[in-house]
Design a protein around this motif. Structure first.
Motif, PDB file in Angstrom:
ATOM      1  N   GLN A  57       0.828  -1.205   0.000  1.00  0.00           N
ATOM      2  CA  GLN A  57       0.000   0.000   0.000  1.00  0.00           C
ATOM      3  C   GLN A  57       0.865   1.259   0.000  1.00  0.00           C
ATOM      4  O   GLN A  57       0.518   2.259  -0.629  1.00  0.00           O
ATOM      5  N   LYS A  58       2.007   1.214   0.701  1.00  0.00           N
ATOM      6  CA  LYS A  58       2.924   2.350   0.697  1.00  0.00           C
ATOM      7  C   LYS A  58       3.471   2.583  -0.705  1.00  0.00           C
ATOM      8  O   LYS A  58       3.598   3.725  -1.162  1.00  0.00           O
ATOM      9  N   ASP A  61       1.013   4.386  -2.925  1.00  0.00           N
ATOM     10  CA  ASP A  61       0.719   5.788  -2.635  1.00  0.00           C
ATOM     11  C   ASP A  61       1.482   6.746  -3.537  1.00  0.00           C
ATOM     12  O   ASP A  61       1.141   7.913  -3.633  1.00  0.00           O
ATOM     13  N   HIS A  93      -5.244  -0.536  -4.680  1.00  0.00           N
ATOM     14  CA  HIS A  93      -4.918   0.624  -3.845  1.00  0.00           C
ATOM     15  C   HIS A  93      -6.100   0.936  -2.933  1.00  0.00           C
ATOM     16  O   HIS A  93      -7.015   1.675  -3.295  1.00  0.00           O
ATOM     17  N   LYS A  94      -6.060   0.391  -1.731  1.00  0.00           N
ATOM     18  CA  LYS A  94      -7.233   0.395  -0.863  1.00  0.00           C
ATOM     19  C   LYS A  94      -7.681   1.796  -0.476  1.00  0.00           C
ATOM     20  O   LYS A  94      -8.886   2.069  -0.389  1.00  0.00           O
ATOM     21  N   ARG A  95      -6.745   2.688  -0.217  1.00  0.00           N
ATOM     22  CA  ARG A  95      -7.119   4.045   0.206  1.00  0.00           C
ATOM     23  C   ARG A  95      -7.959   4.743  -0.854  1.00  0.00           C
ATOM     24  O   ARG A  95      -8.853   5.542  -0.534  1.00  0.00           O
ATOM     25  N   ILE A  96      -7.695   4.438  -2.109  1.00  0.00           N
ATOM     26  CA  ILE A  96      -8.427   5.061  -3.215  1.00  0.00           C
ATOM     27  C   ILE A  96      -9.630   4.215  -3.631  1.00  0.00           C
ATOM     28  O   ILE A  96     -10.733   4.735  -3.861  1.00  0.00           O
ATOM     29  N   ASP A  98     -11.302   1.500  -2.055  1.00  0.00           N
ATOM     30  CA  ASP A  98     -12.343   1.023  -1.134  1.00  0.00           C
ATOM     31  C   ASP A  98     -13.576   1.935  -1.097  1.00  0.00           C
ATOM     32  O   ASP A  98     -14.713   1.443  -1.160  1.00  0.00           O
ATOM     33  N   GLN A 106     -14.432  10.067  -2.398  1.00  0.00           N
ATOM     34  CA  GLN A 106     -13.538  10.668  -1.409  1.00  0.00           C
ATOM     35  C   GLN A 106     -12.275  11.162  -2.119  1.00  0.00           C
ATOM     36  O   GLN A 106     -11.157  10.817  -1.755  1.00  0.00           O
TER      37      GLN A 106
END
Length: 357
Positions: A57-58, A61, A93-96, A98, A106
């Motif tokens: 995940q890092k 980013d 890319h979970k932050r984007i 999900d 978001q």
């Protein structure tokens, strides 16, 4: 951030290599390019396979272009499903993704064109896997960007970033509408249209082509635009062949193919006429050639002439643009009544013959 271990966007750079090798194979038939691309992908897997989830995940980013797209396409080109598995496992890319999987926007403050190619990759994943979460993410993103985050010209972003939609009046400035973003949004629209054709999608493509892409080509060879200012008083800034070179110069060279790329879509005996642009279509599956003659947008008239060896029954679906109250239609010079609303399609179904207009 754009750096990994003090290196500037290494994955983004790798994506350009993968995409170039893909195109050399798909467009120029270079089997050597496919071999090199496959070996590059095998090497890439050795780099990431021992990373734990936190480090994956890092890694994601930092901007990575559309690597998921190229790995899906490599699976298509080689028939090796291992590359499809890599696309799903190492580029999720979970932050984007999900929030988009759940139908939520978001995107505020995110670097805009870092995200668009990833979503194109999700479209490719949906087409190969049929997983509904990928389609939901793509459609959520497309609707959010086109219908809520774009300027009137079809462009989006300020200083390359998404911003809160309440801030549009404060964000009209010299660094609006990065051109790379529009290149990728047009590509994304082609995927979305192929799943469920809607005139509003091609209304957007027309807006973006005429008011963003076309306006970002300069007067001399090698001049391409980066931002397109929406400020009340502004000037355009173009690249030079050697002294000023941006990401949007690379996509600027690609952009002209968009003019015709999505003008026509077909399925079976049905043809969607999406863009009013002087062009010729060779519809091989139906043995039909179509020529569109127009000076749009300088004129609001478009003429279509069909060529074929034998009569064919076809459905021609013409986009009724959002800006047109009521189209005037004739077939072989005879007026034809059509029932349609702005931002929809009307269909002319009949047996067509050689020379029909």
């Amino acid at each position: 951030g754009f750096s990994i271990n003090d290196w500037w966007v290494p994955n983004y750079t790798l994506h350009k290599l993968f995409a170039g090798l893909r195109d050399a194979y798909r467009l120029a038939g270079s089997k050597k390019a496919l071999e090199v691309e496959r070996k590059l992908a095998d090497w890439y897997e050795t780099v990431v396979k021992n990373l734990d989830e936190a480090n994956i995940q890092k890694l994601l980013d930092s901007e990575w272009g559309g690597l998921n797209e190229t790995f899906v396409q490599l699976a298509e080109d080689t028939g090796d499903s291992r590359y499809l598995a890599i696309a799903e496992k190492y580029f999720n890319h979970k932050r984007i993704f999900d929030p988009l999987y759940e139908g939520r926007d978001q995107l505020d403050n995110l670097h805009a064109n870092t995200q668009v190619p990833k979503i194109v990759g999700l479209a490719e994943l949906y087409e190969q896997t049929g997983d509904a979460k990928y389609r939901r993410a793509v459609e959520t993103f497309w609707d959010s960007v086109v219908n809520h985050r774009s300027f009137a010209n079809g462009g989006h972003s300020d200083a390359e970033h998404f911003f809160n939609v309440s801030l549009f009046p404060q964000r009209l400035g010299p660094k609006n509408s990065e051109t790379c973003n529009i290149n990728n949004m047009i590509r994304l629209t082609g995927h979305v249209f192929s799943w469920e054709p809607k005139a509003a999608q091609m209304d957007f493509v027309e807006r973006a082509l005429l008011n963003q892409i076309l306006t970002q080509i300069g007067r001399k060879p090698g001049e391409y635009g980066y931002f397109l200012s929406q400020a009340p008083v502004a000037m355009k800034v173009f690249s030079t062949p050697e002294g000023a070179w941006w990401c949007c110069v690379g996509t600027g060279m690609e952009n002209p193919h968009h003019y015709a790329e999505q003008a026509y879509f077909h399925k079976g005996d049905t043809l969607w006429i999406n863009l009013y642009i002087a062009s010729r279509l060779n519809w091989k599956e139906q043995g039909v050639a179509l020529r569109q003659t127009t000076k749009f947008p300088e004129s609001d008239i478009s003429k279509f002439t069909l060529k074929m060896k034998a009569p064919r029954t076809l459905n021609l679906k013409f986009r009724h643009p959002y800006w047109c109250e009521k189209p005037v239609v004739s077939v072989n010079g005879e007026p034809v009544e059509v029932a349609s609303e702005p931002s929809s399609y009307f269909t002319l179904s009949r047996e067509w013959k050689d020379g029909d207009t």
